[in-house]
Design an enzyme around this catalytic site. Structure first.
Site, PDB file in Angstrom:
ATOM      1  N   GLU A   1      -3.195   6.632  -5.450  1.00 35.26           N
ATOM      2  CA  GLU A   1      -3.326   6.289  -4.176  1.00 35.26           C
ATOM      3  C   GLU A   1      -2.565   6.936  -3.237  1.00 35.26           C
ATOM      4  OE1 GLU A   1      -3.860   1.754  -2.913  1.00 35.26           O
ATOM      5  OE2 GLU A   1      -1.727   2.103  -2.659  1.00 35.26           O
TER       6      GLU A   1
ATOM      7  N   TYR B   1       0.907  -1.118  -0.063  1.00 37.57           N
ATOM      8  CA  TYR B   1      -0.052  -0.129  -0.100  1.00 37.57           C
ATOM      9  C   TYR B   1       1.138   1.262   0.122  1.00 37.57           C
ATOM     10  CZ  TYR B   1      -3.374   3.390   1.429  1.00 37.57           C
ATOM     11  OH  TYR B   1      -4.171   4.661   1.412  1.00 37.57           O
ATOM     12  N   HIS B   2       0.571   1.950  -0.915  1.00 38.49           N
ATOM     13  CA  HIS B   2       1.417   3.258  -1.178  1.00 38.49           C
ATOM     14  C   HIS B   2       0.961   4.541  -0.266  1.00 38.49           C
ATOM     15  CE1 HIS B   2       4.083   6.150  -2.848  1.00 38.49           C
ATOM     16  NE2 HIS B   2       4.371   5.480  -3.901  1.00 38.49           N
ATOM     17  N   GLY B   3       1.540   4.956   0.596  1.00 42.16           N
ATOM     18  CA  GLY B   3       1.557   5.992   1.548  1.00 42.16           C
ATOM     19  C   GLY B   3       1.894   7.422   0.941  1.00 42.16           C
TER      20      GLY B   3
END
Length: 402
Positions: free
Chosen positions: A250, A177-179
């Protein structure tokens, strides 16, 4: 009402007294009297009568009427201003928070450039001293890994759960998951390098190709914007490959950890072609550590859609605890399509988010969770008594003159 009846009766009695006099007058007398009326005097008399009546009888009523009319007029700008302030308060708070913490992401960027500078310096030094380049680069990469590991461990207290799911000597596709700022992924890359001596190959956004010094990152730290063929070759050669299907969209615009990957199925196609396991990775509190500006989000998103550049303010650097959760490997089923595999992986990611992440993101709660162990130690009576004893001893020996 009683006062009104009495006043009406008094006026009627006065009129009745004059009515007898009017009946005795003939039409000629009435006409003559009307001709002798001075309108200016009559107007002045009416004004004086109204003023007398106002001052004498209706002053309170007049005041109340004025207040009823004037108060809404005076309060309307105040109410409008108050409403506008309440509506813009979240935006004002975020703007203030941005100006206070806008340098947080720059520290991350500075550390990135220091890493590339170290590689450049190592290359230069090996050439200048006529030494082999490989050992110098290996030492530089080891220093970079230790630096990033120390940074994420000390500042964010990053820990890893399920690290054993990442193989030590075989291929795997790491879907993460790309913060807003991928400090958690950098910490994972450093952790794997320190554990196994392997560098995770990473697929990055094409906009990074134009950044100064990226050629060294691409060559020595194995970051690339290549396509599916490159990814297939890496996995077939037993390499680790990291990819964030959500990408920049994202990272920049997903405020609620929705993990919406749209129709991106490239990673699933690569997994189907190579048979490599897919390992979902999610870092708890990554969007509490760094945030993107939600004020004016439609404008930032329009700019991004037109330019494909991450032109949105990022702020933060809050010292929250980061916990990277590494899920169980997901393998493709027989006769499974890329869309079906992508849906399974996305569902696994959403399940990890719902399990480990608080429903409503909160920077304050995340910071308090990080500070909870320190605060609980302050509540220990033995610690407090020891501290008070030290202060008392220092006070007793204090030289006030000094």
């Amino acid at each position: 009402q009683q006062l009104s009846r009495e006043r009406l009766k008094m006026e009627f009695d006065k009129f009745a007294k004059h009515f007898d006099g009017i009946k005795k007058m003939n039409i000629e007398d009435i006409t003559e009297n009307l001709k002798n009326i001075d309108l200016a005097d009559l107007r002045d008399s009416m004004k004086q009568f109204k003023s007398d009546k106002l001052n004498a009888e209706n002053l309170d009523q007049f005041k109340n009427a004025v207040v009823r009319v004037v108060n809404p007029v005076l309060k309307t700008p105040i109410l409008i201003g108050s409403k506008l302030f309440e509506m813009s308060r979240p935006a004002l708070e975020e703007i203030c928070l941005f100006f206070v913490t806008c340098f947080g992401p720059w520290y991350f960027l500075l550390l990135c450039y220091l890493s590339t500078a170290l590689i450049t310096f190592s290359k230069y030094l090996s050439e200048r001293l006529n030494k082999p380049e490989a050992p110098a680069i290996s030492r530089a990469v080891a220093i970079i890994a230790n630096t990033w590991s120390a940074f994420t461990s000390l500042y964010h207290n990053q820990t890893f759960e399920g690290l054993e799911h990442i193989p030590k000597d075989s291929a795997a596709l790491l879907v993460w998951y790309h913060g807003p700022v991928p400090v958690d992924y950098f910490g994972l890359v450093a952790k794997i390098y320190k554990r196994d001596g392997r560098i995770i190959n990473t697929i990055v956004d094409r906009c990074l190709l134009n950044m100064p010094g990226f050629e060294n990152v691409q060559k020595y730290l194995k970051a690339s914007a290549a396509g599916k063929g490159y990814c297939v070759d890496l996995l077939e050669n037993g390499e680790l490959l990291g990819v964030a299907p959500g990408g920049s969209r994202e990272a920049l615009f997903d405020e609620e950890y929705s993990a919406d990957w749209g129709d991106r199925t490239g990673f699933a196609k690569v997994a189907l072609l190579t048979g490599a396991p897919i390992i979902p990775i999610f870092t708890e509190n990554i969007r509490e550590a760094y945030r993107t500006m939600s004020t004016g989000r439609k404008i930032w998103k329009y700019i991004y859609e037109q330019t494909k550049l991450p032109m949105i303010p990022i702020y933060g650097g809050f010292p929250v605890k980061l916990t990277t959760h590494i899920g169980s490997p997901i393998r493709a089923h027989r006769n499974e399509t890329a869309d079906q595999l992508k849906e399974r992986v996305q569902a696994a990611m959403e399940d990890m988010i719902s399990t480990y992440q608080r429903p409503v993101p909160s920077i304050t709660e995340a910071v308090m969770d990080r500070m909870a162990p320190a605060l609980s130690s302050l509540g220990d009576l033995n610690v407090l008594e020891s501290g008070l004893a030290r202060w008392s001893d220092a006070y007793n020996h204090l030289n006030l003159h000094e």
